[in-house]
Design an enzyme around this catalytic site. Structure first.
Site, PDB file in Angstrom:
ATOM      1  CG  ASN A 148      -8.074  35.946  15.253  1.00  0.00           C
ATOM      2  OD1 ASN A 148      -7.295  35.731  16.275  1.00  0.00           O
ATOM      3  ND2 ASN A 148      -7.696  37.318  14.693  1.00  0.00           N
ATOM      4  CG  MET A 184      -1.265  40.529  21.602  1.00  0.00           C
ATOM      5  SD  MET A 184      -2.679  41.204  22.532  1.00  0.00           S
ATOM      6  CE  MET A 184      -3.779  41.640  21.284  1.00  0.00           C
ATOM      7  CB  SER A 185       3.303  35.994  22.713  1.00  0.00           C
ATOM      8  OG  SER A 185       3.102  35.034  21.498  1.00  0.00           O
ATOM      9  CB  ALA A 224      -3.455  31.412  19.481  1.00  0.00           C
ATOM     10  CG  HIS A 281       0.852  37.651  26.940  1.00  0.00           C
ATOM     11  ND1 HIS A 281       0.413  36.649  27.396  1.00  0.00           N
ATOM     12  CD2 HIS A 281       1.120  36.962  25.561  1.00  0.00           C
ATOM     13  CE1 HIS A 281       0.049  35.423  26.861  1.00  0.00           C
ATOM     14  NE2 HIS A 281       0.420  35.628  25.787  1.00  0.00           N
ATOM     15  CG  HIS A 289      -2.681  32.738  28.657  1.00  0.00           C
ATOM     16  ND1 HIS A 289      -1.805  33.706  27.934  1.00  0.00           N
ATOM     17  CD2 HIS A 289      -3.701  32.578  27.709  1.00  0.00           C
ATOM     18  CE1 HIS A 289      -2.024  33.962  26.810  1.00  0.00           C
ATOM     19  NE2 HIS A 289      -3.398  33.602  26.459  1.00  0.00           N
ATOM     20  CB  SER A 303      -3.899  31.393  24.359  1.00  0.00           C
ATOM     21  OG  SER A 303      -3.430  32.237  23.234  1.00  0.00           O
ATOM     22  CG  HIS A 328      -9.643  35.096  24.961  1.00  0.00           C
ATOM     23  ND1 HIS A 328      -8.318  34.847  24.696  1.00  0.00           N
ATOM     24  CD2 HIS A 328     -10.020  34.479  26.033  1.00  0.00           C
ATOM     25  CE1 HIS A 328      -7.751  34.355  25.329  1.00  0.00           C
ATOM     26  NE2 HIS A 328      -8.364  33.819  26.304  1.00  0.00           N
ATOM     27  CE1 TYR A 351      -2.095  39.917  28.190  1.00  0.00           C
ATOM     28  CE2 TYR A 351      -1.559  39.617  25.907  1.00  0.00           C
ATOM     29  CZ  TYR A 351      -2.172  39.119  26.913  1.00  0.00           C
ATOM     30  OH  TYR A 351      -2.360  38.021  26.989  1.00  0.00           O
ATOM     31  CD  GLU A 352       0.216  38.537  31.673  1.00  0.00           C
ATOM     32  OE1 GLU A 352       0.514  38.161  32.837  1.00  0.00           O
ATOM     33  OE2 GLU A 352       0.514  37.708  30.692  1.00  0.00           O
TER      34      GLU A 352
HETATM   35  I1  8IG Z   1      -5.077  34.650  19.224  1.00  0.00           I
HETATM   36  O1  8IG Z   1      -5.809  39.379  15.581  1.00  0.00           O
HETATM   37  C1  8IG Z   1      -4.909  36.563  18.468  1.00  0.00           C
HETATM   38  N1  8IG Z   1      -3.755  37.231  19.194  1.00  0.00           N
HETATM   39  N2  8IG Z   1      -2.640  41.675  17.894  1.00  0.00           N
HETATM   40  N3  8IG Z   1      -4.243  40.563  16.884  1.00  0.00           N
HETATM   41  C2  8IG Z   1      -3.142  40.432  17.788  1.00  0.00           C
HETATM   42  N4  8IG Z   1      -3.173  39.393  18.687  1.00  0.00           N
HETATM   43  C3  8IG Z   1      -3.826  38.339  18.408  1.00  0.00           C
HETATM   44  C4  8IG Z   1      -4.662  38.384  17.373  1.00  0.00           C
HETATM   45  C5  8IG Z   1      -4.977  39.421  16.716  1.00  0.00           C
HETATM   46  N5  8IG Z   1      -5.348  37.213  17.537  1.00  0.00           N
END
Ligand code: 8IG
Length: 269
Positions: A232, A208-209, A121, A91, A69, A37, A244, A93-94
Site C-alpha cells: 500500500n 510493523m515487523s 508487507a 508482532h 498470519h 503477511s 488490511h 503490537y500483539e
Molecule cells: I502491509 O502503511 C503494511 N504494514 N506501519 N504502515 C505500517 N505498517 C504497514 C503498512 C503501513 N502497510
C-alpha cells in the site's frame, strides 16, 4: 512454556531447536525464512516441504492472532539446503512483549541457520514505489525504541542487512531497488504527518515487523536479508485509506514472483 520463554529466551530457543530436530529428523537447518503477511502464498512456490506443523508444537511459540498470519512451520530440503520456513510471525503490537517476536529467529539460529531471510508487507513512503513492488532492505530506522537485546550486548549494526546477500538478490533480479525500512509499533497505521516525518528522516518503507528479528538474528551471528513487498502507499501518499484487505490482495498478486525469487536465492545462499 511461555513463562520459560520470558525467563530464559535463549534457553527456550535451544529447547525449540531440539524439538525441531526431533520432529524433522534433521540435525540442523541452514537457512531460515520468515514469511510475513502477503508472503505466505510465495512459500507454495518453494516446492514440497518435508515437514509441516503448527508453530505451537515447539516450545515458546504463541498461536497466531491475525488473519493471514499462519503460525505454521515448514521444513524443506532444496538442493541440499535445509530451509526452515515460518509462515507468520508475532508482532510487537500483539502486546506480548519483545521475546515472542524474536523467538522464531533465535530458534532458527540455535537450529544451525547461518542466514535469516526476513520478508514483510509494508507501506511505501518513497513516492517512486508502486504497490506490488519488492524492495530490498538496505538499512532501518527503529522508531519503536524496543530492542530484543538485554544487558551490555553492544552489537554493531553497520552491516546488519548483509551486503553480500543484497548483491546476491540483485544478481537474480536486477530490477530490484534498495530502501530504508522504518519500524512502527502499530497496530494503528501512521498519520500523514508521521509519514511526512519518516520521509524527512530518510525512510522509504514503513511496517510493523522485521527490525527486532534482524537485530536478534545478527546478535547471534546470523547473516540477515530483508525483503519488503510494498502492498500500500503509506498514509497521505495517495490520499486513499489503508486496508488490511488491500495488503492481502497485493501479496497474493505478487506471490509467484516472490516465491520464484526466493527459490533461486535460497539455493545460492
Ligand atoms: I502491509 O502503511 C503494511 N504494514 N506501519 N504502515 C505500517 N505498517 C504497514 C503498512 C503501513 N502497510
Amino acid at each position: 512454556m511461555s513463562e520459560a520463554l520470558y525467563l530464559d529466551p535463549l534457553g527456550t530457543a535451544v529447547l525449540a531447536a531440539k524439538k525441531l530436530e526431533e520432529l524433522t529428523g534433521k540435525p540442523s537447518h541452514d537457512v531460515a525464512l520468515v514469511m510475513g503477511s502477503g508472503w505466505i502464498g510465495a512459500a507454495d512456490y518453494l516446492g514440497t516441504p518435508t515437514h509441516e506443523f503448527p508453530a505451537t508444537d515447539l516450545p515458546g511459540f504463541l498461536a497466531p492472532t491475525v488473519a493471514g498470519h499462519g503460525g505454521v512451520i515448514r521444513s524443506y530440503t532444496l538442493g541440499g539446503v535445509n530451509a526452515l520456513v515460518f509462515l507468520g510471525r508475532t508482532h510487537l503490537y500483539e502486546g506480548k512483549g519483545i521475546e515472542p517476536v524474536v523467538h522464531g529467529v533465535r530458534t532458527a539460529v540455535k537450529a544451525g541457520c547461518r542466514v535469516v531471510v526476513l520478508t514483510n508487507a509494508c507501506g511505501g513512503i518513497n513516492r517512486e514505489y508502486k504497490v506490488g513492488q519488492p524492495v530490498i532492505i538496505r538499512d532501518h530506522l527503529s522508531l519503536t525504541g524496543v530492542s530484543p537485546l538485554i544487558g551490555a550486548d553492544f552489537v554493531d549494526l553497520t552491516d546488519l542487512y548483509s551486503k553480500r546477500l543484497r548483491e546476491l538478490v540483485k544478481s537474480e533480479d536486477n530490477s530490484l531497488v534498495e530502501g530504508v525500512y522504518a519500524h512502527w509499533r502499530g497496530p494503528a497505521y501512521e498519520t500523514p504527518a508521521e509519514i511526512h516525518m519518516m520521509r524527512t528522516l530518510g525512510a522509504d518503507l514503513v511496517g510493523m515487523s522485521t527490525v527486532p528479528e534482524a537485530i536478534a538474528a545478527h546478535a547471534l551471528g546470523a547473516e540477515v536479508l530483508g525483503i519488503s513487498l510494498v502492498t500500500n502507499a503509506a498514509a497521505g501518499v495517495t490520499g486513499e485509506k489503508l486496508s488490511h484487505e488491500e495488503v492481502m490482495a497485493a501479496g497474493k498478486a505478487a506471490a509467484g514472483r516472490m516465491g520464484e525469487l526466493l527459490s533461486r536465492v535460497l539455493v545460492k545462499i
